[in-house]
Scaffold this motif. Structure first.
Motif, PDB file in Angstrom:
ATOM      1  N   GLU A  25     -75.743 -44.676 -16.648  1.00  0.00           N
ATOM      2  CA  GLU A  25     -75.002 -44.094 -17.779  1.00  0.00           C
ATOM      3  C   GLU A  25     -75.795 -44.218 -19.074  1.00  0.00           C
ATOM      4  N   SER A  26     -76.474 -45.346 -19.234  1.00  0.00           N
ATOM      5  CA  SER A  26     -77.268 -45.536 -20.463  1.00  0.00           C
ATOM      6  C   SER A  26     -78.421 -44.540 -20.526  1.00  0.00           C
ATOM      7  N   SER A  27     -79.105 -44.349 -19.369  1.00  0.00           N
ATOM      8  CA  SER A  27     -80.211 -43.388 -19.343  1.00  0.00           C
ATOM      9  C   SER A  27     -79.711 -41.954 -19.594  1.00  0.00           C
ATOM     10  N   TYR A  28     -78.546 -41.645 -19.064  1.00  0.00           N
ATOM     11  CA  TYR A  28     -77.979 -40.312 -19.298  1.00  0.00           C
ATOM     12  C   TYR A  28     -77.646 -40.112 -20.761  1.00  0.00           C
ATOM     13  N   ILE A  29     -77.089 -41.194 -21.392  1.00  0.00           N
ATOM     14  CA  ILE A  29     -76.749 -41.078 -22.826  1.00  0.00           C
ATOM     15  C   ILE A  29     -78.005 -40.937 -23.664  1.00  0.00           C
ATOM     16  N   LEU A  30     -79.069 -41.696 -23.323  1.00  0.00           N
ATOM     17  CA  LEU A  30     -80.315 -41.595 -24.075  1.00  0.00           C
ATOM     18  C   LEU A  30     -80.913 -40.192 -23.964  1.00  0.00           C
ATOM     19  N   GLU A  31     -80.880 -39.630 -22.750  1.00  0.00           N
ATOM     20  CA  GLU A  31     -81.402 -38.278 -22.562  1.00  0.00           C
ATOM     21  C   GLU A  31     -80.592 -37.244 -23.366  1.00  0.00           C
ATOM     22  N   SER A  32     -79.304 -37.451 -23.382  1.00  0.00           N
ATOM     23  CA  SER A  32     -78.449 -36.543 -24.164  1.00  0.00           C
ATOM     24  C   SER A  32     -78.771 -36.650 -25.653  1.00  0.00           C
ATOM     25  N   ASN A  33     -78.986 -37.864 -26.132  1.00  0.00           N
ATOM     26  CA  ASN A  33     -79.304 -38.064 -27.551  1.00  0.00           C
ATOM     27  C   ASN A  33     -80.641 -37.411 -27.913  1.00  0.00           C
ATOM     28  N   GLU A  47     -71.076 -40.794 -32.976  1.00  0.00           N
ATOM     29  CA  GLU A  47     -70.240 -41.238 -31.879  1.00  0.00           C
ATOM     30  C   GLU A  47     -71.074 -41.608 -30.655  1.00  0.00           C
ATOM     31  N   ALA A  48     -72.131 -40.788 -30.428  1.00  0.00           N
ATOM     32  CA  ALA A  48     -73.001 -41.085 -29.285  1.00  0.00           C
ATOM     33  C   ALA A  48     -73.733 -42.409 -29.478  1.00  0.00           C
ATOM     34  N   ARG A  49     -74.204 -42.654 -30.746  1.00  0.00           N
ATOM     35  CA  ARG A  49     -74.877 -43.927 -31.024  1.00  0.00           C
ATOM     36  C   ARG A  49     -73.922 -45.119 -30.847  1.00  0.00           C
ATOM     37  N   LYS A  50     -72.713 -44.947 -31.304  1.00  0.00           N
ATOM     38  CA  LYS A  50     -71.729 -46.016 -31.149  1.00  0.00           C
ATOM     39  C   LYS A  50     -71.465 -46.310 -29.678  1.00  0.00           C
ATOM     40  N   GLN A  51     -71.334 -45.237 -28.891  1.00  0.00           N
ATOM     41  CA  GLN A  51     -71.098 -45.414 -27.450  1.00  0.00           C
ATOM     42  C   GLN A  51     -72.293 -46.079 -26.779  1.00  0.00           C
ATOM     43  N   LEU A  52     -73.511 -45.722 -27.277  1.00  0.00           N
ATOM     44  CA  LEU A  52     -74.724 -46.346 -26.739  1.00  0.00           C
ATOM     45  C   LEU A  52     -74.738 -47.849 -26.993  1.00  0.00           C
ATOM     46  N   GLU A  69     -72.155 -49.760 -27.444  1.00  0.00           N
ATOM     47  CA  GLU A  69     -71.141 -50.406 -26.605  1.00  0.00           C
ATOM     48  C   GLU A  69     -71.627 -50.565 -25.176  1.00  0.00           C
ATOM     49  N   GLU A  70     -72.274 -49.519 -24.664  1.00  0.00           N
ATOM     50  CA  GLU A  70     -72.780 -49.605 -23.302  1.00  0.00           C
ATOM     51  C   GLU A  70     -73.886 -50.650 -23.179  1.00  0.00           C
ATOM     52  N   THR A  71     -74.731 -50.725 -24.228  1.00  0.00           N
ATOM     53  CA  THR A  71     -75.801 -51.737 -24.211  1.00  0.00           C
ATOM     54  C   THR A  71     -75.213 -53.158 -24.213  1.00  0.00           C
ATOM     55  N   GLN A  72     -74.191 -53.385 -25.068  1.00  0.00           N
ATOM     56  CA  GLN A  72     -73.545 -54.695 -25.108  1.00  0.00           C
ATOM     57  C   GLN A  72     -72.880 -55.019 -23.772  1.00  0.00           C
ATOM     58  N   LEU A  73     -72.274 -54.003 -23.159  1.00  0.00           N
ATOM     59  CA  LEU A  73     -71.662 -54.213 -21.855  1.00  0.00           C
ATOM     60  C   LEU A  73     -72.700 -54.582 -20.807  1.00  0.00           C
TER      61      LEU A  73
END
Length: 463
Positions: A337-345, A361-366, A368-372
Motif C-alpha cells: 500500500e505504501s509503494s502504491y501511494i508513493l507511485e500515485s504521489n 491528503e495523500a501526504r497525510k495518509q502516507l 499514517e501508513e508509515t507510522q503504522l
C-alpha cells in the motif's frame, strides 16, 4: 515395694520416720507411690495406717506421736500442702521420665519416632506439668483449661520459637488448643531447644501469672528444676510425622508400670537380644522404604506437573508463531500500500494538474501508513524476542525433565534394593524363629530325660 508401712509385729515408728515417710510419699487416688532409689513403688492406701501403736512405751512419746499424726492429717487437707505435694510428685515423675528416656534412647542408638513408648510417657508427664495450677477460662461452652496459651508467649520471648508456633498453626489436623500444645512440645524437642524455651518462659512469672495460680508448678522452684533437667534431652534425636497423627483426642495418662521395679524383667532379655535387633532392623528398613516411596510419588507428581507445563508452553509457542506469521503478512500488505501511494504521489507531482488539497491528503495518509508500518515492525520484533525466550525456556524444561527422570530411576533402583534387603531380613527372622523352636523342643526333651533319670535314681536309692 516400699517399706514405709509399719507391720503389726514391729515396734512403734518414731515421729521423724513418720514425717519423712509422709514427705517422701506421692498420693495417687487409692495408691501411694514412693521413691525408692531410681524407681517408683506402689502400695494401696487401705494397707497403710497412720494411727500409732496402741501400746506405747512412754506417755510423752504417745502424745507426741498422736499430735504428729493429727498434724499430718490436717496438712493433707490443706490446699497449699496438696499443691506442694503435687508439685513434688510431678517433679519426681519428670526426673524418672527424662532419665529413662535418655538411657533408653542411647541404648537404642537410632532416631526416635512418635511410637516410642518412653517418649510418649515423657510428653504425657510434660503435659501434666504444664496443666498443673492452670486458671480456668470461661467460654460459651463452660470452663476450659489449656496450656497452649502460655506456650504461645514463647515466641515473644525467644524469636526462634516463632517458626514452631507458625508451623503448629498451619497443621490442618489440629482443631483444639490441647492438640496444638502437644504438637508444639514435639516440634520443640525435634529442634533441641525445649529446655531453652521453658527457661525463658519460667523466668517471666509476670506473664505466667495470667494463666497459672500462684502455687502452680510453673510458678515455683520445681518448674525451674524441670527446665534444667530438659537440657539432657539435647543428646537424643527425634523425628515426628504429625500430619496423620490425632493429637486432639489422645488420652494423657501416666503409665507408672514403666518406672516400677520388676526383678524378673531382665532375666529373659539377653536370650531375645538377637531377635530384637533383627526386628529393629526390619522396622527401620520398612520406615526407610515408606519414606522412599513417598519421595518417589512426590517426584512423579513433579514430573507430571512439568509435562503439563511443557505442553502448555508448546501451545503458547504455536499461538505466538501464528501471530508472527499474521504480522508478517500485514507488514507486506502495508508495504504494498505504501509503494502504491508513493507511485500515485509521483504521478500527481509529474502531472501538476491535481488539486493541492488531494496532495495534502495523500501526504497525510502516507504518514499514517508509515507510522503504522513502524508500529507493526516493533510488535514483530517483540514477538520474535518472546519466541526466542520461549524456545530457551523449553530447552531448560526439557533438561530439567531429563534430570528428574534420571533421579526417579535411581530412586526406584534404591527401592528395589531395599525390598530385597527386607526379604532377606524376613528370611533371617524366620530362621531365628525356627532355631528358637528347635532349642525349646530340645530343652523339653532334656527336661524329660532329667525327670526319668531322677526317677531312676530314686528307684536305685530305694533298692
Amino acid at each position: 515395694m516400699s517399706a514405709l508401712t509399719p507391720q503389726s509385729d514391729m515396734p512403734t515408728p518414731t515421729t521423724d520416720k513418720i514425717t519423712q515417710a509422709a514427705m517422701e510419699t506421692i498420693y495417687l487416688c487409692k495408691f501411694r507411690v514412693s521413691m525408692d532409689g531410681e524407681w517408683l513403688c506402689l502400695r494401696e492406701l487401705d494397707d497403710i495406717s497412720l494411727t500409732p501403736d496402741p501400746e506405747p512405751t512412754h506417755e510423752d512419746s504417745w502424745e507426741d506421736l498422736t499430735d504428729v499424726v493429727e498434724q499430718l492429717r490436717d496438712d493433707t487437707e490443706d490446699p497449699n500442702y496438696l499443691m506442694a505435694n503435687e508439685r513434688m510428685n510431678l517433679m519426681n515423675m519428670a526426673k524418672l521420665s527424662i532419665k529413662g528416656l535418655i538411657e533408653s534412647a542411647l541404648n537404642l542408638g537410632r532416631t526416635l519416632d512418635s511410637d516410642y513408648a518412653p517418649l510418649q510417657q515423657f510428653f504425657v508427664v510434660m503435659e501434666h506439668c504444664l496443666k498443673h495450677g492452670l486458671k480456668a477460662k470461661k467460654t460459651f461452652l463452660g470452663q476450659n483449661k489449656s496450656f497452649w496459651g502460655p506456650l504461645e508467649l514463647v515466641e515473644k520471648l525467644v524469636p526462634e520459637a516463632a517458626e514452631i508456633t507458625a508451623s503448629v498453626k498451619d497443621l490442618p489436623g489440629l482443631k483444639t488448643p490441647v492438640g496444638r500444645g502437644r504438637a508444639w512440645l514435639r516440634l520443640a524437642l525435634m529442634q533441641k531447644k525445649l529446655s531453652e524455651y521453658m527457661k525463658a518462659l519460667i523466668n517471666r512469672k509476670d506473664l505466667l501469672s495470667e494463666f497459672y495460680e500462684p502455687n502452680a508448678l510453673m510458678m515455683e522452684e520445681e518448674g525451674a528444676i524441670i527446665a534444667g533437667l530438659l537440657v539432657g534431652l539435647n543428646v537424643i534425636d527425634a523425628n515426628f510425622c504429625m500430619k496423620g497423627e490425632d493429637l486432639d483426642s489422645q488420652v494423657g495418662v501416666i503409665d507408672f508400670s514403666m518406672y516400677l521395679k520388676d526383678g524378673n524383667s531382665t532375666k529373659g532379655s539377653e536370650g531375645d537380644g538377637q531377635i530384637t535387633a533383627i526386628l529393629d532392623q526390619k522396622n527401620y528398613v520398612e520406615e526407610l522404604n515408606r519414606h522412599l516411596s513417598a519421595t518417589v510419588n512426590n517426584l512423579q507428581a513433579k514430573v507430571d506437573a512439568l509435562e503439563k507445563s511443557n505442553t502448555k508452553l508448546t501451545e503458547e509457542l504455536a499461538v505466538a508463531n501464528n501471530r508472527i506469521i499474521t504480522l508478517q503478512e500485514e507488514m507486506e500488505r502495508v508495504k504494498e500500500e505504501s509503494s502504491y501511494i508513493l507511485e500515485s504521489n509521483r504521478k500527481v507531482t509529474k502531472d501538476r494538474t491535481a488539486d493541492g488539497h488531494a496532495l495534502s491528503e495523500a501526504r497525510k495518509q502516507l504518514k499514517e501508513e508509515t507510522q503504522l508500518r513502524l508500529d507493526v515492525e516493533k510488535e514483530l520484533e517483540a514477538q520474535i524476542g518472546m519466541r526466542q525466550e520461549m524456545e530457551l525456556a523449553m530447552k531448560m524444561l526439557e533438561k530439567d525433565v531429563c534430570e528428574k527422570q534420571d533421579a526417579l530411576v535411581a530412586l526406584r533402583q534404591q527401592l528395589d534394593d531395599l525390598r530385597a534387603l527386607k526379604h532377606e531380613l524376613s528370611f533371617k527372622l524366620q530362621s531365628s524363629d525356627m532355631g528358637v523352636k528347635q532349642k525349646s523342643e530340645l530343652n523339653s526333651r532334656l527336661e524329660e530325660k532329667t525327670n526319668q533319670m531322677a526317677a531312676t535314681i530314686k528307684q536305685l536309692e530305694q533298692r
